[in-house]
Design an enzyme around this catalytic site. Structure first.
Site, PDB file in Angstrom:
ATOM      1  N   CYS A  35     -28.008 -15.510 -56.257  1.00 11.51           N
ATOM      2  CA  CYS A  35     -29.451 -15.625 -56.456  1.00 11.51           C
ATOM      3  C   CYS A  35     -29.954 -17.003 -56.067  1.00 11.51           C
ATOM      4  O   CYS A  35     -31.144 -17.287 -56.162  1.00 11.51           O
ATOM      5  CB  CYS A  35     -29.824 -15.377 -57.910  1.00 11.51           C
ATOM      6  SG  CYS A  35     -29.585 -13.690 -58.407  1.00 11.51           S
ATOM      7  N   CYS A 105     -36.775 -22.517 -62.907  1.00 14.89           N
ATOM      8  CA  CYS A 105     -35.690 -23.468 -63.180  1.00 14.89           C
ATOM      9  C   CYS A 105     -35.677 -23.855 -64.657  1.00 14.89           C
ATOM     10  O   CYS A 105     -34.614 -24.001 -65.263  1.00 14.89           O
ATOM     11  CB  CYS A 105     -35.849 -24.732 -62.328  1.00 14.89           C
ATOM     12  SG  CYS A 105     -35.740 -24.403 -60.574  1.00 14.89           S
TER      13      CYS A 105
END
Ligand code: FES
Length: 293
Positions: A35, A105
Site C-alpha cells: 500500500c 499518515c
C-alpha cells in the site's frame, strides 16, 4: 509540492527515535509495503507503567516519517491509558497540521500505537488484526476504522475519508457504502447535539426554549416530513403553545392534522418540555390543500 509546516519539516529532516527497541514491551506493525506505507512502533514501559522509550521504523513519505517521529515524542511519559486516547487529530495538531491528502499518515501512527498497546496487553501474543467488516477491499479498511476517522475528525465527504484512511481511493466500489456510514454518523451526531441541549425539566429561558423547539423541528421532524414531500414551519411560541404551519402536504385533512400534529407534539415533548402542545396556524397553511370549510 505539499505545504508542510516547519514542525513537519523539522521532524522529517531530523526524525527522532528512529529504530527498534530491543526486548520491547509492546510492538505495533501496521500498513503494508504493497500500500505504500508501513510503520513499526516499539515501546518500553518503566516500573510505574509509563512509556519511557518509543522508537519507530517506517517506509513512507515525508509525512509518515514526521508523524511517526512526533508520535514517539508525544507518548513518552504517558501511561497506556493516556496513550490509548491519542487520536490522529492530536498527532496532526502537534505538527501544526498536515495537508489533508496526507492525513492518512497520522491515522497510521494512531493505528500503530493502538496495535502496540494491544500487543502489550495481550502479553505479546496478539498481532494487529483487522477488526470488523472490511468495507474497502482495495486497502483493507474496516467499517470500524472508517467510523473512527469520521468521528475523530468530523469528516463529511467520501473524499475526506479517502484522504484520512485511503478507503475509496482504489476501484471506488466502496464509495456508496462510505457515504452511508458518513450519513449515519452525522445523523447520530445531530441527535446527540439535541440531547446535549438543556435537559427537559430544567428551567429553560424563553430564548433557549424557542431555540430548542426550532432545533428539534429542524433535525427531528422536518427530515421525516420532507421524505413524504411535506414541510413544517415554526410560526410562534406563546407560553407552552407551539404554533406551526404544515406545507406542501394535505395539512388540512382531518386525519393528517390529527396524526402529524400528534407526532410533532410527541417529539417536542420528548426533546424540549412535557408541557408543550402544538397548534396549527390555519391562516398560513397552504390554501390549495384546504379541503374543509
Ligand atoms: S473497494 Fe474501496 S476503493 Fe476499491
Amino acid at each position: 509540492m505539499w505545504e508542510y509546516t516547519d514542525k513537519v519539516k523539522d521532524h522529517f529532516f531530523n526524525p527522532r527515535n528512529v529504530g527498534e527497541i530491543e526486548n520491547p514491551d509492546g510492538v505495533g506493525e501496521v500498513g503494508s509495503l504493497a500500500c505504500g506505507d508501513a510503520l513499526k512502533l516499539t515501546f518500553k514501559l518503566d516500573k510505574n507503567g509509563r512509556i519511557t522509550d518509543a522508537k519507530f521504523k517506517t517506509f513512507g513519505c515525508a509525512s509518515a516519517i514526521a508523524t511517526s517521529s512526533v508520535l514517539t515524542e508525544m507518548i513518552k511519559g504517558m501511561t497506556l491509558e493516556e496513550a490509548a486516547r491519542v487520536t490522529n487529530k492530536d498527532i496532526a495538531d502537534y505538527l501544526g497540521g498536515l495537508p489533508e491528502q496526507k492525513m492518512h499518515c497520522s491515522v497510521m501512527g494512531r493505528e500503530a500505537l493502538e496495535a502496540a498497546i494491544e500487543n502489550y496487553r495481550t502479553g505479546g501474543r496478539k498481532k494487529h488484526e483487522l477488526e470488523g467488516r472490511v468495507v474497502c477491499t482495495c486497502f483493507g479498511v474496516t467499517e470500524k476504522e472508517i467510523e473512527r476517522v469520521i468521528m475523530d475528525n468530523d469528516l463529511t465527504t467520501v473524499e475526506q475519508v479517502t484522504n484520512y484512511c485511503k478507503a475509496g481511493g482504489g476501484c471506488g466500489g466502496c464509495k456508496g457504502e462510505i457515504e452511508k456510514i458518513i450519513e449515519r454518523i452525522q445523523g447520530d451526531r445531530a441527535k446527540e447535539q439535541v440531547m446535549a441541549m438543556p435537559i427537559k425539566g430544567h428551567k429553560l429561558t424563553n430564548i433557549q426554549k424557542i431555540q430548542l423547539i426550532q432545533q428539534t423541528i429542524n433535525e427531528q421532524i422536518r427530515p421525516a416530513l420532507r421524505a413524504d414531500g411535506g414541510n413544517i414551519e415554526l410560526i410562534d411560541v406563546v407560553g407552552d403553545k407551539v404554533i406551526v404551519a404544515f406545507r406542501g402536504m394535505c395539512a388540512q385533512c382531518h386525519l393528517a392534522e390529527f396524526t402529524i400534529k400528534d407526532v410533532v407534539e410527541a417529539r417536542l415533548r420528548e426533546f424540549v418540555s412535557p408541557e408543550l402542545y402544538v397548534e396549527e396556524d390555519k391562516d398560513s397553511a397552504d390554501q390549495p390543500h384546504h379541503h374543509r370549510g
